[in-house]
Every structure is written in C-alpha cells, then in structure tokens.
Design a protein around this motif. Structure first.
Motif, PDB file in Angstrom:
ATOM      1  N   VAL A   1       4.797  79.302  58.836  1.00 32.25           N
ATOM      2  CA  VAL A   1       5.009  77.861  58.713  1.00 32.25           C
ATOM      3  C   VAL A   1       6.445  77.503  59.089  1.00 32.25           C
ATOM      4  N   GLN A   2       7.414  78.239  58.517  1.00 30.99           N
ATOM      5  CA  GLN A   2       8.809  77.988  58.857  1.00 30.99           C
ATOM      6  C   GLN A   2       9.075  78.265  60.334  1.00 30.99           C
ATOM      7  N   HIS A   3       8.385  79.252  60.889  1.00 32.25           N
ATOM      8  CA  HIS A   3       8.553  79.573  62.299  1.00 32.25           C
ATOM      9  C   HIS A   3       8.091  78.412  63.178  1.00 32.25           C
ATOM     10  N   VAL A   4       6.983  77.801  62.829  1.00 30.51           N
ATOM     11  CA  VAL A   4       6.488  76.642  63.579  1.00 30.51           C
ATOM     12  C   VAL A   4       7.478  75.493  63.493  1.00 30.51           C
ATOM     13  N   TYR A   5       8.021  75.253  62.292  1.00 29.64           N
ATOM     14  CA  TYR A   5       9.022  74.193  62.142  1.00 29.64           C
ATOM     15  C   TYR A   5      10.242  74.457  63.023  1.00 29.64           C
ATOM     16  N   LEU A   6      10.660  75.722  63.081  1.00 28.95           N
ATOM     17  CA  LEU A   6      11.813  76.086  63.900  1.00 28.95           C
ATOM     18  C   LEU A   6      11.547  75.800  65.369  1.00 28.95           C
ATOM     19  N   VAL A   7      10.396  76.229  65.869  1.00 30.44           N
ATOM     20  CA  VAL A   7      10.068  76.042  67.283  1.00 30.44           C
ATOM     21  C   VAL A   7       9.956  74.561  67.623  1.00 30.44           C
ATOM     22  N   VAL A   8       9.254  73.805  66.777  1.00 28.37           N
ATOM     23  CA  VAL A   8       9.093  72.372  67.028  1.00 28.37           C
ATOM     24  C   VAL A   8      10.447  71.666  66.998  1.00 28.37           C
TER      25      VAL A   8
ATOM     26  N   PRO B   1      17.072  83.602  69.245  1.00 28.39           N
ATOM     27  CA  PRO B   1      16.353  84.837  68.883  1.00 28.39           C
ATOM     28  C   PRO B   1      16.836  85.461  67.578  1.00 28.39           C
ATOM     29  N   GLU B   2      18.149  85.320  67.284  1.00 29.33           N
ATOM     30  CA  GLU B   2      18.669  85.860  66.033  1.00 29.33           C
ATOM     31  C   GLU B   2      18.092  85.100  64.834  1.00 29.33           C
ATOM     32  N   ILE B   3      18.011  83.772  64.942  1.00 29.83           N
ATOM     33  CA  ILE B   3      17.398  82.981  63.874  1.00 29.83           C
ATOM     34  C   ILE B   3      15.909  83.277  63.774  1.00 29.83           C
ATOM     35  N   GLN B   4      15.286  83.443  64.942  1.00 24.61           N
ATOM     36  CA  GLN B   4      13.846  83.666  64.991  1.00 24.61           C
ATOM     37  C   GLN B   4      13.434  84.948  64.270  1.00 24.61           C
ATOM     38  N   ARG B   5      14.291  85.953  64.302  1.00 24.94           N
ATOM     39  CA  ARG B   5      13.983  87.224  63.644  1.00 24.94           C
ATOM     40  C   ARG B   5      13.706  87.054  62.157  1.00 24.94           C
ATOM     41  N   ARG B   6      14.328  86.057  61.558  1.00 28.84           N
ATOM     42  CA  ARG B   6      14.217  85.867  60.109  1.00 28.84           C
ATOM     43  C   ARG B   6      12.931  85.140  59.717  1.00 28.84           C
ATOM     44  N   PHE B   7      12.166  84.675  60.706  1.00 32.42           N
ATOM     45  CA  PHE B   7      10.973  83.888  60.388  1.00 32.42           C
ATOM     46  C   PHE B   7       9.687  84.514  60.919  1.00 32.42           C
TER      47      PHE B   7
END
Length: 258
Positions: free
Chosen positions: A175-182, A164-170
């Motif tokens: 696009v970067q958020h999708v890459y993070l989740v995948v 969740p801490e990393i997710q806050r930054r995206f």
C-alpha cells in the motif's frame, strides 16, 4: 546494481517519447553498471579469503587480485569503446555512483550508527555506510539543483539513486509502495507533460498560463533565455498590431533590400 524500474524509466522513457529506442547509447549505462557490479562483487570476495585480513596464501591472494584487475580492465575497455564510438555518456556518472560508490561505502563502513533515543527507542538504527550513502544522495540533489537546476545530473541523482533507495524500504509494504509511486508520478507529471508538448505540440505551449510556466521554472531553478522580440523590433510591449507591422515592414525593407 539490481533491477530498478526507475532506472529503466529514466533511460528509456525520454527515448520512447523521442522514438529513439534503437540507439546503442541507451544500453551503455546498464552494461557499465553491470561491469561495475562485477568489480564490487569480486572485491567483496576478499573477505572470504581464508584468514583475511591476516596473512593468506600467496596464490589465493594473487588469484583474487587478478580477478579484480581483470574486471577493472573490462570497465576501462568499455569506456574506451564508448569514447571511440562517441556514445552518449552523461548517465554513466550516476551509474558509477549507484553501482560502485554506494555499494563500496556500505561495504567499507558496516559499523552500526544509532540515532538519539526517543521514548527509549533510537530514531534510526542503520550503519555508517548507509548514512554516508544518504548524505551523498542528499548533497548531490541539492548541489545539482543549485548549480544546474532540474537537469540531467539532478534527475540522475533522483531516479537512479534516491528513489530506488526509498523504494527498497517499501518492497514488503504494497500500500505504501503504491502511494510512493503515485506521488512521484504526480510530482513529475507537469514537467514530463511540458516536455512531450514541446516535442510533439510546440504550438500549444502558448496557451499555458504564464504564472504556471513561471512556477515550473522557479521549481526547476531554470532561467530560460527567451528573446524579447519587442526590444528586437524597438517597440514597446504595449504597442498595437498596426504599429508593430509598420516597424517590421520598415526594418524588413532596410535590412532586406532585395
């Protein structure tokens, strides 16, 4: 605490796989996190008192202190109820860190923390509160992996705090958020698939390559205790089936004479 799909997935994902979605223990971490968030919110109201940190009217201070004490009492009453009902409480420690410790660290240490310059620009520009939270998360991940492997505590640090801490930054970068989740789903898939297979199709585990399982055990810092049935029977692993059946029959007659 805020809404986090990773927190919900960490709690409800295994429960859905087990078919145990109705258990009250699934919802206790979220209630606990909400109560802690109320404590943090009321504590932060301290800075809104007129003249704080200088002297403030006694009645305002008593009202603020009363609200904080009341919220803390709610937390302890909730813990007592969970203990009395023998509710699963393993996730409460991680919710305590994410809902109370981390927000309070950010509140107590708002001073700027700039990194060394690189081409005239600081490598990072944050607060000491954020820095202390990041150190806490990284240290928690390393220590929990070293002493317990990828167990409940490690997964709590990972899914309830680090991701969740990393997710806050995206949030504003889809696009970067999708890459993070995948990427996270791909990394977790081997372990999650092994868990589902062990729960629903345990007989299929023997078809998985042994090096693959050994690699997963190494990555998880796990040493599963698998009994060596060859040594139990007292035969060599290279023994043929005829010898194994013979020794098994002899021991069966000796140990189970009936």
């Amino acid at each position: 605490m805020g809404v986090s799909w990773w927190r919900m997935a960490f709690i409800f994902g295994p429960a859905i796989a087990r078919g145990d979605i109705s258990s009250f223990g699934l919802y206790t971490p979220f209630i606990f996190g909400h109560l802690l968030s109320r404590v943090v919110r009321n504590w932060k109201n301290k800075v809104k008192l007129r003249g704080w940190p200088q002297k403030v009217p006694a009645d305002q201070y008593r009202k603020w202190l009363g609200r904080v004490v009341m919220e803390i009492c709610f937390v302890f009453v909730f813990l007592a109820v969970c203990h009395f009902m023998k509710t699963e409480m393993r996730s409460l420690f991680n919710f305590f860190l994410s809902s109370f410790v981390c927000p309070m660290l950010r509140f107590w240490f708002p001073q700027r923390n700039k990194g060394p310059l690189w081409n005239g620009t600081p490598l990072w520009d944050t607060t000491w509160g954020n820095t202390s939270v990041h150190v806490l998360m990284i240290g928690g991940l390393l220590l929990s992996w070293m002493f317990q492997g990828i167990d409940h505590l490690f997964l709590g640090f990972l899914f309830l705090q680090a991701i969740p801490e990393i997710q806050r930054r995206f949030w504003m970068k889809p696009v970067q958020h999708v890459y993070l989740v995948v990427g996270i789903l791909v990394v977790c898939f081997p372990f999650y698939s092994i868990g589902l297979m062990a729960w629903y199709f345990p007989s299929y585990l023997e078809y998985l390559p042994k090096p693959y399982l050994q690699w997963l055990c190494w990555l998880a810092n796990a040493s599963p205790e698998v009994p060596d049935y060859y040594s139990v029977l007292g035969v060599s692993p290279d023994a043929d089936m005829k010898t194994i059946k013979k020794v098994f029959r002899e021991q069966a007659i000796e140990l189970h004479t009936d």
